[in-house]
Design an enzyme around this catalytic site. Sequence first.
Site: not given
Ligand SMILES: NC(=O)c1ccc[n+]([C@@H]2O[C@H](COP(=O)([O-])OP(=O)(O)OC[C@H]3O[C@@H](n4cnc5c(N)ncnc54)[C@H](O)[C@@H]3O)[C@@H](O)[C@H]2O)c1
Ligand SMILES: CC(=O)N[C@@H]1[C@@H](OP(=O)(O)OP(=O)(O)OC[C@H]2O[C@@H](n3ccc(=O)[nH]c3=O)[C@H](O)[C@@H]2O)O[C@H](CO)[C@@H](O)[C@@H]1O
Length: 433
Positions: A126, A212, A219, A263, A266, A330, A337
């Site tokens: 993202t 995105k 949300r 939290g 995202c 959550k 994080r």
């Molecule tokens: N966690 C989510 O719910 C979620 C959902 C949708 C999108 N995203 C997006 O996806 C991306 C990744 O998030 P995540 O939660 O998977 O992160 P994460 O911290 O769980 O994992 C990231 C991984 O990348 C590695 N890394 C860091 N720098 C690097 C580099 N230069 N080369 C290779 N590896 C490297 C880290 O060691 C780690 O293992 C972010 O931009 C985040 O916003 C996250």
């Molecule tokens: C648009 C959307 O759906 N995006 C999702 C979101 O995933 P997420 O795990 O971060 O999302 P949530 O479950 O919403 O939780 C976030 C925090 O909000 C609190 N919460 C939630 C609902 C509520 O009614 N009241 C609250 O207080 C909850 O406890 C927690 O702390 O972002 C990801 C990365 O971009 C996406 O991939 C994934 O689709």
Amino acid sequence: MIKENSPIAIFGLGHMGLPTAALLAKSGLKVVGVDINKETVEMVNSGQSPIMEPGLEAMVKKAVENGCLSATTDTLSAVGAVNVIMIIVPTPVDDDKKSDLSAVISASKSISAGLKKDDLVIIESTVPPGTCENLVIPLLEKSGLKAGADFKVAYTPERALPNNTLYEMTHNARVIGGVDSESTQMAVSLYHRITEGEIIMVQDLVTAEMVKLMENTYRDTNIALANELALVCDTLGVDAIEAIQAANHHPRVNIHTPGPGVGGHCLSIDPYFLVEIARERGLETPLIQASRKVNEDMPGEVVRIIQKALEGEGKTISGSKIGVLGAAYKGNVADARETPAKPLIEELISKNADVLVNDPYVSPEIIRSWGAQIVGLETALESDVVVLVTDHDLYRNIKPEMIKNRLLVCTRPILDRETFQKEGVIFKGVGRS
Ligand SMILES: NC(=O)c1ccc[n+]([C@@H]2O[C@H](COP(=O)([O-])OP(=O)(O)OC[C@H]3O[C@@H](n4cnc5c(N)ncnc54)[C@H](O)[C@@H]3O)[C@@H](O)[C@H]2O)c1
Ligand SMILES: CC(=O)N[C@@H]1[C@@H](OP(=O)(O)OP(=O)(O)OC[C@H]2O[C@@H](n3ccc(=O)[nH]c3=O)[C@H](O)[C@@H]2O)O[C@H](CO)[C@@H](O)[C@@H]1O
């Protein structure tokens, strides 16, 4: 043109990168995961998942055993051996809430060093709108190759929900935008391998980046509204959960759930990318910023609710034992994080409370780093006040008689208020005091 069964390198084996790698490997492609964390690489190579996510470890194990998935820290050899490279590295904000794109920059530089003609680079992290065009592509072009003409670039945001990641990755709609239509088409055919969901092609990279951020900002803003409405309910003696549930019976109303704050990697970060990018263009975003502030202030509001609840019992925060249930951001995840539990616990400790935290998922080192003690559930329930912060399913089994000192601050609507009150428990919550 990319061959149908081209091997793939995925930069970042985290919460999103590892499931993507496992699914592509399951589809029969050779996938090499590239990560800077040696421990992660070793775990994946031994068939283990460093990420707690239902179904993921079994899938990783199978893919490694089949020889379809491996991991490495050696960026150059990984890029050299494949034709498709994905970037799924973290994109946090710094202390000033500005995007920290250092991982994207470092991954792009590593890819540039080994980039070949006709490779396809897909960015999933993202990012602030414009990042692919203005940051990633110029870094990749340091290879001497030209985006579009010599190599292809597509952006597709990951939208899966943690704790349901594998299902959502394979069923959610996917948005894809490319530097040109050939890039978009190549990415579309790749994702068709792993998803049954609809694939939506948008006209360019920046549109896909914007989509995105709009989703997560929607949300976050909706949750902020729910939190603010809950605080208003509080002043009126209205139960916010009852009122919101009733309002949501209206066919065009969907107010989200109030809680202790927002939290995760995202929702608490992504809206700031919009604030930043708009400001660079001379535009302020008061609604988005106010929503972030409302949500960031919620842990402080919970402290006030705890204080009032204790005062009702002739106690103060100072000197009280406060049992905190949940440290994760959550329910049913190990990810802490940006969790609201951290500022909440730190404020209670700064007010001289004895804070006892129970969370079966979050690593003990993280909780200890906040200055709190870790305890079993039973001990937490013996505190002067029990504060439920995270909606882990196991807390749904808590019964009134288990709350020893009869004082509960339940910040998530997972326990039935009436049941507890009938048994003599003083039940408070966000918008429920
Ligand atoms: N966690 C989510 O719910 C979620 C959902 C949708 C999108 N995203 C997006 O996806 C991306 C990744 O998030 P995540 O939660 O998977 O992160 P994460 O911290 O769980 O994992 C990231 C991984 O990348 C590695 N890394 C860091 N720098 C690097 C580099 N230069 N080369 C290779 N590896 C490297 C880290 O060691 C780690 O293992 C972010 O931009 C985040 O916003 C996250
Ligand atoms: C648009 C959307 O759906 N995006 C999702 C979101 O995933 P997420 O795990 O971060 O999302 P949530 O479950 O919403 O939780 C976030 C925090 O909000 C609190 N919460 C939630 C609902 C509520 O009614 N009241 C609250 O207080 C909850 O406890 C927690 O702390 O972002 C990801 C990365 O971009 C996406 O991939 C994934 O689709």
